[in-house]
Motif scaffolding. Structure first.
Motif, short mmCIF file in Angstrom:
data_model
loop_
_atom_site.label_atom_id
_atom_site.label_comp_id
_atom_site.label_asym_id
_atom_site.label_seq_id
_atom_site.Cartn_x
_atom_site.Cartn_y
_atom_site.Cartn_z
N ALA B 21 5.81 9.41 -17.96
CA ALA B 21 5.04 10.40 -17.23
C ALA B 21 5.72 10.69 -15.90
CB ALA B 21 3.62 9.91 -17.01
N ALA B 22 6.12 9.62 -15.23
CA ALA B 22 6.79 9.79 -13.94
C ALA B 22 8.09 10.54 -14.12
CB ALA B 22 7.05 8.43 -13.30
N ALA B 23 8.84 10.17 -15.17
CA ALA B 23 10.13 10.82 -15.41
C ALA B 23 9.93 12.29 -15.71
CB ALA B 23 10.86 10.13 -16.56
N ALA B 24 8.89 12.60 -16.51
CA ALA B 24 8.63 13.98 -16.87
C ALA B 24 8.33 14.80 -15.62
CB ALA B 24 7.47 14.07 -17.85
N ASP B 25 7.50 14.23 -14.73
CA ASP B 25 7.20 14.93 -13.48
C ASP B 25 8.49 15.25 -12.72
OD1 ASP B 25 4.12 13.26 -12.52
OD2 ASP B 25 4.58 14.81 -13.99
N PHE B 26 9.32 14.23 -12.61
CA PHE B 26 10.54 14.43 -11.85
C PHE B 26 11.41 15.49 -12.52
CE2 PHE B 26 14.85 14.05 -10.62
CZ PHE B 26 14.77 13.88 -9.25
N ASP B 27 11.57 15.37 -13.83
CA ASP B 27 12.43 16.31 -14.56
C ASP B 27 11.85 17.73 -14.54
OD1 ASP B 27 14.10 14.24 -15.05
OD2 ASP B 27 13.43 13.88 -17.10
N ALA B 28 10.52 17.83 -14.64
CA ALA B 28 9.90 19.15 -14.55
C ALA B 28 10.21 19.77 -13.19
CB ALA B 28 8.39 19.05 -14.75
N GLY B 29 10.17 18.93 -12.16
CA GLY B 29 10.50 19.39 -10.81
C GLY B 29 11.95 19.86 -10.74
N TRP B 30 12.82 19.10 -11.39
CA TRP B 30 14.24 19.43 -11.35
C TRP B 30 14.52 20.75 -12.08
CZ3 TRP B 30 18.22 18.63 -8.49
CH2 TRP B 30 19.49 19.01 -8.95
N THR B 31 13.88 20.92 -13.25
CA THR B 31 14.07 22.16 -14.01
C THR B 31 13.60 23.36 -13.18
OG1 THR B 31 13.61 20.90 -16.01
CG2 THR B 31 13.56 23.29 -16.22
N ALA B 32 12.45 23.20 -12.52
CA ALA B 32 11.92 24.27 -11.68
C ALA B 32 12.89 24.54 -10.52
CB ALA B 32 10.54 23.89 -11.15
N TYR B 33 13.40 23.48 -9.94
CA TYR B 33 14.33 23.63 -8.81
C TYR B 33 15.55 24.44 -9.22
CZ TYR B 33 17.49 22.37 -5.00
OH TYR B 33 18.37 22.42 -3.95
N GLU B 34 16.10 24.12 -10.37
CA GLU B 34 17.29 24.82 -10.87
C GLU B 34 17.00 26.30 -11.13
OE1 GLU B 34 20.25 23.21 -10.23
OE2 GLU B 34 20.90 23.56 -12.28
N ARG B 35 15.75 26.61 -11.51
CA ARG B 35 15.36 28.00 -11.73
C ARG B 35 15.16 28.75 -10.42
NH1 ARG B 35 11.26 26.31 -15.27
NH2 ARG B 35 9.73 26.72 -13.63
N GLY B 36 15.03 28.00 -9.31
CA GLY B 36 14.71 28.64 -8.03
C GLY B 36 13.22 28.68 -7.78
N ASP B 37 12.44 27.97 -8.64
CA ASP B 37 10.98 27.90 -8.45
C ASP B 37 10.68 26.66 -7.61
OD1 ASP B 37 8.28 27.72 -8.57
OD2 ASP B 37 8.14 27.59 -10.76
N PHE B 38 10.86 26.81 -6.30
CA PHE B 38 10.78 25.65 -5.42
C PHE B 38 9.35 25.17 -5.21
CE2 PHE B 38 14.58 28.12 -3.93
CZ PHE B 38 15.49 27.34 -4.63
N ALA B 39 8.39 26.11 -5.35
CA ALA B 39 6.98 25.71 -5.18
C ALA B 39 6.60 24.68 -6.25
CB ALA B 39 6.08 26.93 -5.25
N THR B 40 7.04 24.93 -7.50
CA THR B 40 6.75 23.99 -8.58
C THR B 40 7.50 22.68 -8.37
OG1 THR B 40 6.38 25.82 -10.10
CG2 THR B 40 6.81 23.66 -11.09
N ALA B 41 8.75 22.78 -7.95
CA ALA B 41 9.53 21.56 -7.69
C ALA B 41 8.79 20.69 -6.67
CB ALA B 41 10.93 21.92 -7.17
N LEU B 42 8.30 21.35 -5.63
CA LEU B 42 7.58 20.62 -4.58
C LEU B 42 6.32 19.96 -5.14
CD1 LEU B 42 7.47 20.47 -1.25
CD2 LEU B 42 5.55 22.00 -1.60
N LYS B 43 5.59 20.71 -5.98
CA LYS B 43 4.34 20.21 -6.55
C LYS B 43 4.59 18.97 -7.41
CE LYS B 43 1.80 22.02 -9.83
NZ LYS B 43 1.63 23.16 -10.73
N GLU B 44 5.71 18.99 -8.16
CA GLU B 44 6.03 17.84 -9.03
C GLU B 44 6.54 16.64 -8.22
OE1 GLU B 44 5.39 17.68 -12.14
OE2 GLU B 44 5.12 19.77 -12.74
#
Lengths: 201, 267
Positions: B21-44
């Motif tokens: 679960a923790a890893a998924a959160d981090f990875d979801a944040g990373w995927t969002a970050y790479e897309r330029g969706d920084f708000a989601t990265a921050l949330k994760e």
């Protein structure tokens, strides 16, 4: 200051389609805007790729070596060749990184060129207004100079009457007085070589 | 026995769930970050960071430092890096050191910078090793010492840091921090030059031009100087003109051909 300017550059593209063809200085600001919005609207590719594209646009639009030298002011004379070379390279990197770091935050702002006037012997100031969906509009002016190669390049940006280069000149001068040119170069290097976000454990 | 095994399995299962679960959160944040969706990265990343995940803490610092998904604040960036640094993140120790050098979000303090960089340097972080070497070379925040500077450059250079390799070359060329050794200087300039570092390419060209630490060879001098020039190194243009003026046309043409094979045009 650097945040505001970065914001403006990102915005420079937004009123691009509304502008008719113009010459020289105004055209440069329009072009910068047009190219910027293109990158902003792109969602494919990695963030790093998009930042690289954005940097290329900025570096073609700004006279980085000229700005760098102006900002160092009288200290330029006391710097040796290697210090100058390092400084120009680091300053350029610093400006490009600062302004390209804000990609991804577009929320409907528009920019319009409001005028153009001569400044000094060889410069033109292009005035713009940025309208924001939230908040009061921001006025910015872009000082543009035609180089020996006849290309126009931005040499300063002024926001609310505050010049980017003069602000930096004051800041850098204080650092040079305390730590010398080498110290200033270390400060710029420190700002430009921070480790980026990571997915590695 | 069976009960113990079941309990162990259950514990292992729930642990792995928690971890994933923790890893998924981090990875979801990373995927969002790479897309330029920084708000989601921050949330994760924020909840992970608040629970003490040093990697998320480090990345939170980057978001604030660059104003991605948040209003830019180098002060908050430094606070997250400090948390991650105390948790043992060498990247954060390095960035916090850089913040102290620049005075970004913390008071400019070269001694504090040296102290954080030293932690990252001891942790094997090559850029921190290099910068710490520079602080020693200039006497910023630490006593000025070319020998101490060289000690850190060596570690960084061995890990492939080109700037450190170039500075090794300079140290041996000038006898700063070590006895002057021109052959050793050439060895280090060449390593950084091979890696594509323009200043080292120019320096290596000069060694060939002067025949110092290596046999004089104008063709090699021109070759390396032209590679530096192709990367817009200021002094390389004048150096290249000076070298070609001393060469026969046929020799210049031979170098031109060699450069063309690397996709570089000799001016």
């Amino acid at each position: 200051m650097r945040r505001v300017v970065g914001f403006l550059i990102v915005l420079a593209g937004l009123a691009w389609p509304a502008l008719a063809s113009a010459q020289g200085a105004s055209q440069l600001i329009q072009q910068l805007g047009g190219q910027a919005i293109q990158v902003l609207q792109t969602t494919g590719g990695s963030l790093e790729q998009r930042e690289r594209q954005f940097r290329a646009i900025l570096s073609a639009s700004f006279d980085m070596p000229g700005i760098a030298r102006f900002v160092l002011g009288r200290h330029w004379q006391q710097a040796n060749d290697e210090q100058r070379q390092d400084y120009v390279q680091l300053f350029t990197e610093y400006v490009l990184q600062t302004y390209s770091a804000r990609l991804g935050g577009y929320s409907g702002e528009t920019l319009a060129v409001t005028g153009e006037r001569p400044a000094g012997q060889r410069d033109t100031v292009v005035t713009t207004r940025i309208n924001r969906p939230s908040g009061a509009p921001v006025d910015a002016s872009w000082r543009v100079r035609q180089g020996e190669d006849s290309r126009f390049r931005i040499i300063d940006v002024e926001v609310a009457g505050v010049s980017m280069t003069l602000t930096q000149r004051d800041e850098f001068s204080a650092v040079v007085q305390r730590y010398g040119i080498d110290g200033l170069n270390e400060v710029l290097r420190a700002r430009t070589t921070k480790a980026p976000a990571t997915a590695a454990r | 026995m069976i009960r113990i095994t079941q309990a162990a399995l259950a514990a292992a299962f729930s642990l792995s769930l928690a971890l994933s679960a923790a890893a998924a959160d981090f990875d979801a944040g990373w995927t969002a970050y790479e897309r330029g969706d920084f708000a989601t990265a921050l949330k994760e990343w924020q909840p992970l960071a608040e629970r003490g995940d040093r990697r998320a803490q480090f990345n939170m610092g980057v978001l604030y430092d660059q104003g991605k998904g948040v209003d830019r604040s180098d002060k908050i960036a430094a606070e997250w890096w400090q948390k991650a640094a105390l948790n043992g993140s060498v990247l954060a120790q390095h960035n916090l050191g850089q913040s102290y050098i620049a005075g970004d979000g913390v008071p400019q303090d070269m001694a504090m910078a040296a102290s954080w960089l030293q932690r990252a340097a001891v942790g094997g972080h090559a850029p921190a090793q290099y910068t710490l070497g520079k602080l020693h070379a200039y006497g910023m925040g630490v006593a000025r010492s070319d020998a101490e500077a060289l000690r850190w450059y060596v570690l960084s250079a061995d890990r492939g840091n080109e700037r450190a390799q170039y500075n090794m070359g300079k140290s041996y060329r000038d006898g700063a921090g070590a006895p002057k050794d021109l052959a050793e200087a050439v060895k280090w300039f060449r390593r950084a030059a091979d890696a594509g570092y323009a200043k080292a390419q120019s320096a290596l060209g000069q060694r060939y031009l002067k025949g110092e630490g290596v046999e004089k060879n104008l063709g090699e001098a021109l070759y390396w100087t032209a590679l530096a020039e192709a990367q817009n190194l200021d002094r390389a243009e004048d150096d290249r003109a000076e070298i070609t003026a001393q060469m026969a046309t046929a020799d210049v043409e031979a170098v031109r051909k060699r450069l063309a094979e690397r996709g570089v045009t000799l001016k």
